[in-house]
Enzyme design. Sequence first.
Site, PDB file in Angstrom:
ATOM      1  N   ASP A 223      56.132  18.157 -10.835  1.00  0.00           N
ATOM      2  CA  ASP A 223      56.036  17.451  -9.556  1.00  0.00           C
ATOM      3  C   ASP A 223      56.927  16.202  -9.562  1.00  0.00           C
ATOM      4  O   ASP A 223      56.948  15.452 -10.546  1.00  0.00           O
ATOM      5  CB  ASP A 223      54.570  17.036  -9.343  1.00  0.00           C
ATOM      6  CG  ASP A 223      54.325  16.457  -7.957  1.00  0.00           C
ATOM      7  OD1 ASP A 223      54.603  17.153  -6.968  1.00  0.00           O
ATOM      8  OD2 ASP A 223      53.856  15.298  -7.869  1.00  0.00           O
ATOM      9  N   GLU A 286      60.565  20.204  -9.324  1.00  0.00           N
ATOM     10  CA  GLU A 286      60.650  19.804  -7.923  1.00  0.00           C
ATOM     11  C   GLU A 286      61.481  18.538  -7.902  1.00  0.00           C
ATOM     12  O   GLU A 286      61.004  17.460  -8.244  1.00  0.00           O
ATOM     13  CB  GLU A 286      59.260  19.513  -7.333  1.00  0.00           C
ATOM     14  CG  GLU A 286      59.351  19.166  -5.847  1.00  0.00           C
ATOM     15  CD  GLU A 286      58.359  18.120  -5.349  1.00  0.00           C
ATOM     16  OE1 GLU A 286      58.076  18.110  -4.149  1.00  0.00           O
ATOM     17  OE2 GLU A 286      57.880  17.283  -6.146  1.00  0.00           O
TER      18      GLU A 286
HETATM   19  C1  GLC Z   1      55.087  16.615  -4.307  1.00  0.00           C
HETATM   20  C2  GLC Z   1      54.012  17.554  -3.836  1.00  0.00           C
HETATM   21  C3  GLC Z   1      53.279  16.922  -2.697  1.00  0.00           C
HETATM   22  C4  GLC Z   1      52.666  15.636  -3.187  1.00  0.00           C
HETATM   23  C5  GLC Z   1      53.708  14.724  -3.826  1.00  0.00           C
HETATM   24  C6  GLC Z   1      53.067  13.610  -4.611  1.00  0.00           C
HETATM   25  O1  GLC Z   1      56.067  16.396  -3.354  1.00  0.00           O
HETATM   26  O2  GLC Z   1      54.574  18.806  -3.513  1.00  0.00           O
HETATM   27  O3  GLC Z   1      52.303  17.777  -2.175  1.00  0.00           O
HETATM   28  O4  GLC Z   1      52.070  14.945  -2.106  1.00  0.00           O
HETATM   29  O5  GLC Z   1      54.514  15.424  -4.739  1.00  0.00           O
HETATM   30  O6  GLC Z   1      52.535  14.074  -5.814  1.00  0.00           O
END
Ligand code: GLC
Length: 568
Positions: A223, A286
């Site tokens: 994440d 991500e």
């Molecule tokens: C990422 C997740 C999202 C979350 C954010 C903070 O973007 O996909 O859902 O709110 O991280 O952890």
Amino acid sequence: MTDMQVTGATGSEPVHRRAAWWRDAVVYQVYIRSFADGNGDGIGDIAGLRTRLRYLADLGVDAIWVNPWYRSPMVDGGYDVADYRAIDELFGDLDDADALIADCHALGIRVIADIVPNHTSAMHRWFQDALRAAPGSPERARYWFRRGRGLEGELPPNDWRSRFGGSAWTRVNDPDGRPGEWYLHLFDAQQPDLNWENSEVRLEFEAILRFWLDRGIDGLRIDVAHGLIKDPSLPDLGERAASEELQAPPNTIDHPHWDRDELAGIYRRWRQIADEYPGDRMFVAEAWVTSSDRLARYLDDGLLHTAFNFHFLTCKWSAQEFRGAIDTTLNSHSLVGAPPTWVLANHDEPRYVTRMGRSDRIRQAEEHAQSPGVDLALGTRRARAAALLLLALPGSAYVYQGEELGLWDVEPGVGQIQDPAFARTGRTRDGCRIPLPWSGDRAPFAFSQPPVAADDVWLPQPAAWSDLTVSAQLTSQHSMLALYRAALELRRQHPALGDGTLDWCEPHRPGVLEFTRAPGFRCVVNLSGDPIELPAGANVLLSSVAVAGGLLPPDAAAWLEAQRQSPV
Ligand code: GLC
Ligand code: CA
């Protein structure tokens, strides 16, 4: 290339070994609280997921990625983790997680967990200790605590913005009750950012990785992988601050807290850890970065295996845009030898049917609210075509739960909104997080077992989904589900699909995406406003709409058997 040649044990015969599974995997994203409820409280959980694994095996996915399931106050749907080694009781316990991993493996499905290293929950023991400890203490050094600006320290230490709106700093009271230092949170105030300069933080996450890899997890989704490193001098963003707030991808380079080169040190170490384990364990990052080339840096030699490629989240329904996104992605990834990934939607973005059913390219829920109604028939037609495009491209593909059912966004009424981003930004991501419809003709569509009343499901489902339940779609050859199942089956069988390369067909027809993949495969997507001719005598393997008279209608795609090269 799908096969790697390695020398056999005897040293003489070359043997073919399948390349690592993640190079061409179709990964199904399970937003666990909305997948299936196994204990009748209206919230999806591991028990519910376990009862529906047959569905995923029959769908034909290679792996599931499960959104965070850790102990959490659930301020941000579990992306606020209080204990990385425990399952939240909403979802089950560690025994359930172990059983899930075992069940999946028995069905040939791999399991990817979600790791959240940029921030913890404010309820994490470390943060609670930090609150009780003094400024300058080792407890506070795991986070970013700083004195405020101004005579009394009453102003935030700098101008950084939270991704959920407002300042990225919140002031705490010292143990004696007086206003004290501020702490950094790039997301909600309940999600304090960890300080990755701190060696305790690094060691703790290495131990957490091992904890899950030891349990048999096949991969980890990282994440906010682009956010862990901050410029320790915490410089102001200046002019950039205003433009940055509420924008999805960071749009600047040399940024004090996004996409910093020093991240490579963390991920090199993580890769070494994953490589110590048998069975091709993988990472998917991500990372919201400015370009495909920046993304590819995460996949450099000795770093991560894969990263989400978010290009399609912003592409208009335009052949030119798609082609640009595909070429950029393929080029940047081939330079580092990593397989691309393809994503149409996830739990943070409007569903594809909704997005394509609105004026061309709306991503933000805020813009949604202002835009005219959704043309669901158009959105669905385009989503079907996009699915065939996605699954024909080289690399690995992600399918967000419900995408295979053609679900659309349903924004809950204001009183029912659950997303913490709403309070700070006026936008909610709840619309794409509605619980799945499994069967029956009324909400809650067998979401819960034992059954509950429709009102007891955590977000309300629309009555109109009665035609889109899994059981309804299983009985129809023309359903979105039937299309996904057929596509995934063909993808498994066809030697041209999965990892590899593509060749664009020449001459190029405006508004048309057309490519071949060897051996013997052609994909045609019609984004022009008019029907187009398919190659004469083409054998259609699969199409998103019925193809008659050799014509492919607008907003449609077809997979064809291409003329094979005759052997030389
Ligand atoms: C990422 C997740 C999202 C979350 C954010 C903070 O973007 O996909 O859902 O709110 O991280 O952890
Ligand atoms: Ca439940």
